[in-house]
Design an enzyme around this catalytic site. Structure first.
Site: not given
Length: 477
Positions: A191, A229, A314, A324, A351
Site C-alpha cells: 500500500d 490491495n 501485506h 480485516h 493492511h
C-alpha cells in the site's frame, strides 16, 4: 559498560522466557490526538517538481540481484524520453562507469504517464558508497547509495519497516522519523500511494506526487517493495481491469534473479538476512506459481550464511483488530506449516492501520476434522508483526477485539514505523516507534532471538572467538 552488558543479557533472558507467556498481552491505552487523515495538497512543497527542463523526478532504488551487488535505479522524465543512462562511481562528481536501461510508459484512463526509466547497475563492490547521476545538462541530478556488507552470518545490519504509507501529514511524519533512525534499507509491506482512492486522471497524478514525496529517501536507500490491495486498481467503471498496472510499471523487483515467474513475489539476501516477499493478492494455493516457487525458495535458505529468515506480506496472518479480521486465514492455512518447519524468525505485514505484535504461536495442529482449533505457543513459530500504520488517508483502525487474544503480545492504534537491528547470528534488536503528534516515541521493543541458532546444539558450535565477539558487540551497543 559492564552494567549495560548485564542489563542487555538480563533483558535477553527475560524476553526469551516471555516469548510464550501468553497471559501477558498488552493493549495500549494511548489515545492519539490525530492529525487530519487527508492527503497533503498537491501545491505543497513536499511534492515540488525539480527545476530544469525534463528533469528526472520520482527517483527510487531497490536491490537489483539476489545478493546485494546490484541496484535497480528508476525515475520519471515528464516531458520527453530523454536518456536512460546512469553515470556512477565512488567519487562525487567523478563518474567512471555508465549503465543503460530501458524506458516505458503507460496510460490509465486518459492519464498518460511520464517516461519511466529502469536501469540495472550490477557488478558493484560490497560495503561501498556510490554516487550516481541521471539526466543531462542543467537538468541532471546527482544522488548516492551504499551497497550492503558482504553476506555473512554475523554481519550487523539495520532495516526499517514501513507499511500503508500514503501521502498525508501523518505519512510525512513517519517518513521523516524513519530517515532519522539510522536504518539502511526499508522493508515495505504494501500500500504505497493510495492513488486508488481517487478517480480518473487523478489516479495517475497521485502516483506521481507520491513518487516525489518519498524521493528524499528512496533515491538513497533501497526500498524492498511488496504490493498491497491498494495497488490492485481494478476499476471497470474506467475500463481499467488489469491488476497492479501502475505498480508494475513503476516499481520493479529483482524477481528473475531468484527464478520467480512474477515481480509480485521474490527473495533477496542482504547482509545476514534472507528476505522473502510474498503476494497476498496473487494465487498462492497448491500448484500455483507462487506456491511452487516458495516451496523451492525455502529449500535454498542457508542459515549458516544468512541466519535471519524474514518474510514480508501485506495481509497479516494473525490480527486481533476488527479491521480485516481473519482475512489472512486462507494464506495461513496454506503456508503456516512451512513457516514453522523452516523456523522463520519474523513475518512483517501491513493492511491493518494499527500496530500489533504476536507471541510465537501456531495453529498448524488443526484441520477441518480434528486437532486443536486455537493458536498455541510454539517455539518454532515466527513472531508476527503488523505495521500497517504508516499514515494513509483512511485513518487508524482503533477497534481491537476484546478481550485481547492470548496470541497477541502488544497492540496500539497509532501511526509509526519499526526498525530491526541485526547484531549477529543470534540476536537482533527490534523497536516500534510511535509518531506522537509529530514526535518519534519508542513504544514497543524486544530482543529477537534467531530461530536457527537458538538451539543449544547449534550454540555449542559457535567458536570461542565468535562468542567473544558477540559479547564485545553487545557491550558496545
Amino acid at each position: 559498560m559492564k552494567s549495560l552488558l548485564f542489563q542487555l543479557i538480563l533483558a535477553s533472558f527475560v524476553l526469551s522466557n516471555f516469548d510464550n507467556n501468553v497471559n501477558a498481552g498488552h493493549t495500549s491505552v494511548f489515545v492519539r490526538k490525530e492529525w487530519p487523515s487527508e492527503d497533503i495538497p498537491l501545491d505543497h512543497e513536499i511534492f515540488s517538481v525539480p527545476t530544469g527542463h525534463n528533469a528526472p523526478q520520482q527517483v527510487h532504488i531497490t536491490q537489483g540481484d539476489n545478493d546485494g551487488k546490484a541496484v535497480i535505479i528508476s525515475w520519471v522524465t515528464p516531458d520527453e524520453p530523454g536518456s536512460s543512462k546512469v553515470q556512477y562511481g565512488t567519487l562525487k562528481g567523478k563518474y567512471e562507469f555508465t549503465a543503460e536501461g530501458k524506458m516505458t510508459n503507460y496510460t490509465f484512463y486518459k492519464y498518460n504517464s511520464g517516461y519511466i526509466h529502469h536501469v540495472l547497475v550490477d557488478g558493484l563492490e560490497y560495503d561501498t558508497k556510490f554516487y550516481y547521476k541521471i539526466g543531462t545538462g542543467d537538468s541532471a541530478r546527482e544522488f548516492w547509495f551504499q551497497t550492503p556488507p558482504k553476506i555473512g552470518p554475523d554481519v550487523p545490519y539495520k532495516f526499517g519497516i514501513i507499511g500503508d504509507l500514503g501521502q498525508t501529514y501523518n505519512s510525512l511524519s513517519t517518513l521523516e522519523h524513519y530517515m532519522q533512525s539510522g536504518a539502511q534499507t526499508v522493508l515495505f509491506v504494501g500500500d504505497l500511494s493510495y492513488a486508488d482512492r481517487y478517480q480518473y486522471n487523478d489516479v495517475g497524478i497521485r502516483w506521481d506526487s507520491w513518487g516525489r514525496f518519498v524521493e528524499k529517501s528512496t533515491a538513497y536507500h533501497p526500498w524492498i517493495w511488496s504490493a498491497g490491495n491498494h495497488e490492485i486498481e481494478y476499476m471497470p467503471y474506467m475500463d481499467e481491469v488489469v491488476p497492479f498496472k501502475s505498480y508494475l510499471q513503476r516499481y520493479p523487483t529483482p524477481h528473475l534473479s531468484c527464478k520467480s515467474s512474477s515481480p509480485m513475489w521474490y527473495a533477496i539476501r542482504r547482509a545476514s538476512a534472507h528476505i522473502i516477499v510474498l503476494s497476498s493478492y496473487s494465487p498462492f494455493v497448491k500448484y500455483t506459481p507462487q506456491y511452487e516457487w516458495l516451496s523451492e525458495e525455502l529449500k535454498k535458505v542457508d542459515r549458516e550464511k544468512t541466519p535471519w529468515l524474514i518474510v514480508l506480506m501485506h495481509m497479516p496472518i494473525y490480527n486481533s483488530n476488527e479491521a480485516h479480521f481473519m482475512e489472512g486465514e486462507s494464506m495461513r492455512a496454506v503456508f503456516e506449516e512451512w513457516f514453522v518447519r523452516h523456523r522463520v524468525d519474523v513475518i512483517f505485514a501491513g493492511h491493518v492501520h494499527a500496530y500489533e505484535r504476536s507471541y510465537r504461536i501456531s495453529n498448524i495442529r488443526y484441520n477441518v476434522s480434528s486437532g486443536e482449533c486455537y493458536p498455541v505457543p510454539d517455539k518454532s513459530a515466527p513472531v508476527y508483526i503488523t505495521v500497517g500504520d504508516g499514515g494513509n488517508q483512511e485513518g487508524l483502525a482503533g477497534r481491537f477485539l476484546d478481550p485481547q487474544p492470548e496470541y497477541s503480545a502488544f497492540r496500539e492504534a497509532s501511526y509509526g514505523h519499526s526498525t530491526l537491528e541485526i547484531q549477529n547470528r543470534t540476536h537482533a534488536f527490534y523497536h516500534w516507534n510511535r509518531n506522537d503528534d509529530g514526535k518519534k516515541v519508542a513504544t514497543d521493543s524486544f530482543v529477537l532471538h534467531n530461530q536457527y541458532w537458538s538451539s543449544n546444539l547449534r550454540r555449542r558450535k559457535l567458536k570461542k572467538h565468535h562468542l567473544s565477539s558477540v559479547l564485545k558487540s553487545i557491550a558496545s551497543y
